[in-house]
Design an enzyme around this catalytic site. Structure first.
Site, PDB file in Angstrom:
ATOM      1  N   GLU A 209       0.827  -1.208   0.000  1.00  0.00           N
ATOM      2  CA  GLU A 209       0.000   0.000   0.000  1.00  0.00           C
ATOM      3  C   GLU A 209       0.866   1.265   0.000  1.00  0.00           C
ATOM      4  O   GLU A 209       0.547   2.247  -0.666  1.00  0.00           O
ATOM      5  CB  GLU A 209      -0.920   0.002   1.230  1.00  0.00           C
ATOM      6  CG  GLU A 209      -2.009  -1.048   1.188  1.00  0.00           C
ATOM      7  CD  GLU A 209      -3.051  -0.765   0.130  1.00  0.00           C
ATOM      8  OE1 GLU A 209      -3.329   0.423  -0.114  1.00  0.00           O
ATOM      9  OE2 GLU A 209      -3.580  -1.725  -0.456  1.00  0.00           O
ATOM     10  N   HIS A 283      -1.995  -7.892   9.876  1.00  0.00           N
ATOM     11  CA  HIS A 283      -2.629  -8.432   8.679  1.00  0.00           C
ATOM     12  C   HIS A 283      -1.771  -9.517   8.046  1.00  0.00           C
ATOM     13  O   HIS A 283      -2.255 -10.572   7.662  1.00  0.00           O
ATOM     14  CB  HIS A 283      -2.888  -7.313   7.662  1.00  0.00           C
ATOM     15  CG  HIS A 283      -3.550  -7.790   6.407  1.00  0.00           C
ATOM     16  ND1 HIS A 283      -2.851  -8.292   5.331  1.00  0.00           N
ATOM     17  CD2 HIS A 283      -4.860  -7.858   6.057  1.00  0.00           C
ATOM     18  CE1 HIS A 283      -3.684  -8.647   4.370  1.00  0.00           C
ATOM     19  NE2 HIS A 283      -4.910  -8.387   4.788  1.00  0.00           N
ATOM     20  N   GLU A 314      -2.838 -13.445   7.739  1.00  0.00           N
ATOM     21  CA  GLU A 314      -2.409 -14.175   6.557  1.00  0.00           C
ATOM     22  C   GLU A 314      -1.361 -15.251   6.860  1.00  0.00           C
ATOM     23  O   GLU A 314      -1.048 -16.085   6.007  1.00  0.00           O
ATOM     24  CB  GLU A 314      -1.832 -13.198   5.526  1.00  0.00           C
ATOM     25  CG  GLU A 314      -2.817 -12.154   5.023  1.00  0.00           C
ATOM     26  CD  GLU A 314      -3.916 -12.753   4.180  1.00  0.00           C
ATOM     27  OE1 GLU A 314      -3.687 -13.812   3.568  1.00  0.00           O
ATOM     28  OE2 GLU A 314      -5.013 -12.158   4.131  1.00  0.00           O
ATOM     29  N   VAL A 345      -6.235   0.325  12.326  1.00  0.00           N
ATOM     30  CA  VAL A 345      -7.696   0.389  12.423  1.00  0.00           C
ATOM     31  C   VAL A 345      -8.259  -0.955  12.850  1.00  0.00           C
ATOM     32  O   VAL A 345      -7.850  -2.002  12.351  1.00  0.00           O
ATOM     33  CB  VAL A 345      -8.300   0.789  11.063  1.00  0.00           C
ATOM     34  CG1 VAL A 345      -9.819   0.712  11.105  1.00  0.00           C
ATOM     35  CG2 VAL A 345      -7.866   2.189  10.673  1.00  0.00           C
ATOM     36  N   HIS A 349     -10.849  -7.018   9.730  1.00  0.00           N
ATOM     37  CA  HIS A 349      -9.943  -8.077  10.185  1.00  0.00           C
ATOM     38  C   HIS A 349     -10.029  -8.265  11.702  1.00  0.00           C
ATOM     39  O   HIS A 349     -10.020  -9.397  12.200  1.00  0.00           O
ATOM     40  CB  HIS A 349      -8.503  -7.761   9.779  1.00  0.00           C
ATOM     41  CG  HIS A 349      -8.272  -7.841   8.306  1.00  0.00           C
ATOM     42  ND1 HIS A 349      -8.533  -8.975   7.574  1.00  0.00           N
ATOM     43  CD2 HIS A 349      -7.809  -6.915   7.420  1.00  0.00           C
ATOM     44  CE1 HIS A 349      -8.240  -8.763   6.300  1.00  0.00           C
ATOM     45  NE2 HIS A 349      -7.810  -7.512   6.186  1.00  0.00           N
TER      46      HIS A 349
END
Length: 402
Positions: A209, A283, A314, A345, A349
């Protein structure tokens, strides 16, 4: 996870209909049960068709590319959803669509500020986030960071951009809140005559990102007098798992302190004596920046946080997978576990993959393993922690002074 839930609800509804109606599954022309009229049967078909239409509209806007039709498509999807009955809403199921897309209560969107006003002035601080459709989390975490930056730098106009168009579309369709993507935000700055642009990512690391953010900014760089991009939360990645820095230390200390306090302990050592361990869940990524998670584990170890482990949804890197983390905790003899996001945030997830009730959430897998006596969750993002906000402020200061 959500697709299985919706499919299960739909199958149950179909089964219930079959039991009530006595319908044959053979597709024959035999009369239906007396309890189901022809009109009711037709109405049932219309229910599914109406639900499928909404599902198609949701799938159309569940994309990572904005087009000239996006605004109209978002409005059309919401209007079609509002026209459904409660029973029809439960039947919504598509490639990405389910009843939660419009129906889940994630808080009051009116408390948020999209920060997309014009009249920016010549100095803009563009705060770029991945984004979240969870309203309360967006206010507490993302807006919390933006508000702190605006207070720290009143001479700069703080504006917002999200990098996830899928989330932008979701929020716009459901709540009518329009948030700029990177191209919109940068073009807004150009149109408003901004000369000095500082970009502060709220992303955790120098991952995919962040790379996309840099590429987007480079396309507009020559339209400003100066452009500076601040560091993401964890700072520079470093070469291997042993590389740590002051940013990682500050994040480790901040999230651990808050987690221990919210769990009701006076200290991390007190939690350890009570057989309690903390798992901070990120994540995960296949990007080379995944080493950042290993570095955070190194940082926890260097700080003496023996009962703190870092995991990822993941499972990338491998030592952060749920199975690996559970195995480590079992070997150390911990019977009580507290799960908390290592994410800016507390969105999808955190609420689903970490704390959800479905069998493949971390909470469920820990509970179903039978290895732990208690499994608690703390659903709160890093962005809501004051010490984290101060770290972003420091990163911005470094960029402004560069």
């Amino acid at each position: 996870m959500k697709k299985r839930k919706v499919a299960a609800m739909f199958c149950s509804a179909v089964l219930a209909c079959s039991l009530i109606s006595g319908c044959s599954g053979s597709g024959s022309d035999e009369p239906v049960s007396k309890t189901e009229t022809k009109e009711e049967k037709t109405e049932g078909t219309s229910d599914q068709e109406a639900a499928d239409h909404v599902a198609d509209l949701i799938d159309t806007i569940y994309v990572q590319e904005r087009t000239d039709e996006t605004d109209v498509q978002c409005e059309e999807a919401r209007e079609a959803w509002d026209a459904l009955t409660d029973a029809q809403k439960e039947l919504v199921s598509g490639e990405n669509a389910d009843p939660d897309y419009f129906g889940r209560d994630t808080g009051d969107a009116s408390k948020d500020d999209p920060r997309n006003a014009d009249g920016i002035g010549e100095k803009e601080l563009l705060v770029v986030s991945f984004g979240t459709s969870f309203n309360d989390s967006r206010v507490e975490d993302i807006k919390g960071i933006e508000d702190a930056l605006q207070e720290a730098y009143p001479e700069w106009s703080v504006r917002r951009a999200f990098t996830a168009q899928i989330i932008i579309n979701h929020v716009q369709a459901r709540d009518g809140e329009k948030i700029d993507n990177m191209q919109q935000a940068l073009q807004r700055a150009v149109d408003n005559g901004v000369k000095e642009l500082v970009v502060q990512p709220t992303h955790l690391m120098h991952g995919a990102e962040y790379d996309e953010l840099v590429s987007a900014v480079e396309e507009y760089r020559d339209q400003f007098t100066s452009v500076r991009i601040a560091e993401p939360l964890l700072g520079e990645v470093g070469s291997d798992a042993t590389t740590i820095n002051s940013d990682k230390k500050a994040v480790a200390e901040a999230v651990t302190s808050v987690a221990v306090s919210e769990a009701g302990f006076d200290s991390l050592d007190a939690a350890k004596e009570a057989g309690t361990a903390f798992v901070f869940l990120g994540h995960g990524t296949s990007h080379t920046a995944k080493v950042s998670y290993s570095q955070m584990q190194t940082q926890m170890t260097v700080l003496g946080y023996d009962n703190v482990l870092v995991g990822t949804v993941e499972g990338k890197p491998e030592e952060t997978s749920c199975e690996a983390v559970m195995s480590s905790l079992e070997q150390e003899g911990y019977k009580n576990v507290v799960l908390r996001p290592l994410m800016v945030v507390a969105g999808d997830h955190a609420n689903n993959d970490m704390a959800g009730n479905e069998e493949d959430s971390w909470k469920s897998m820990f509970e179903n393993s039978g290895k732990f006596e208690t499994v608690d969750t703390q659903i709160s993002g890093l962005g809501a922690i004051n010490a984290i906000q101060q770290l972003y402020i420091a990163h911005t200061a470094a960029a402004i002074g560069a």
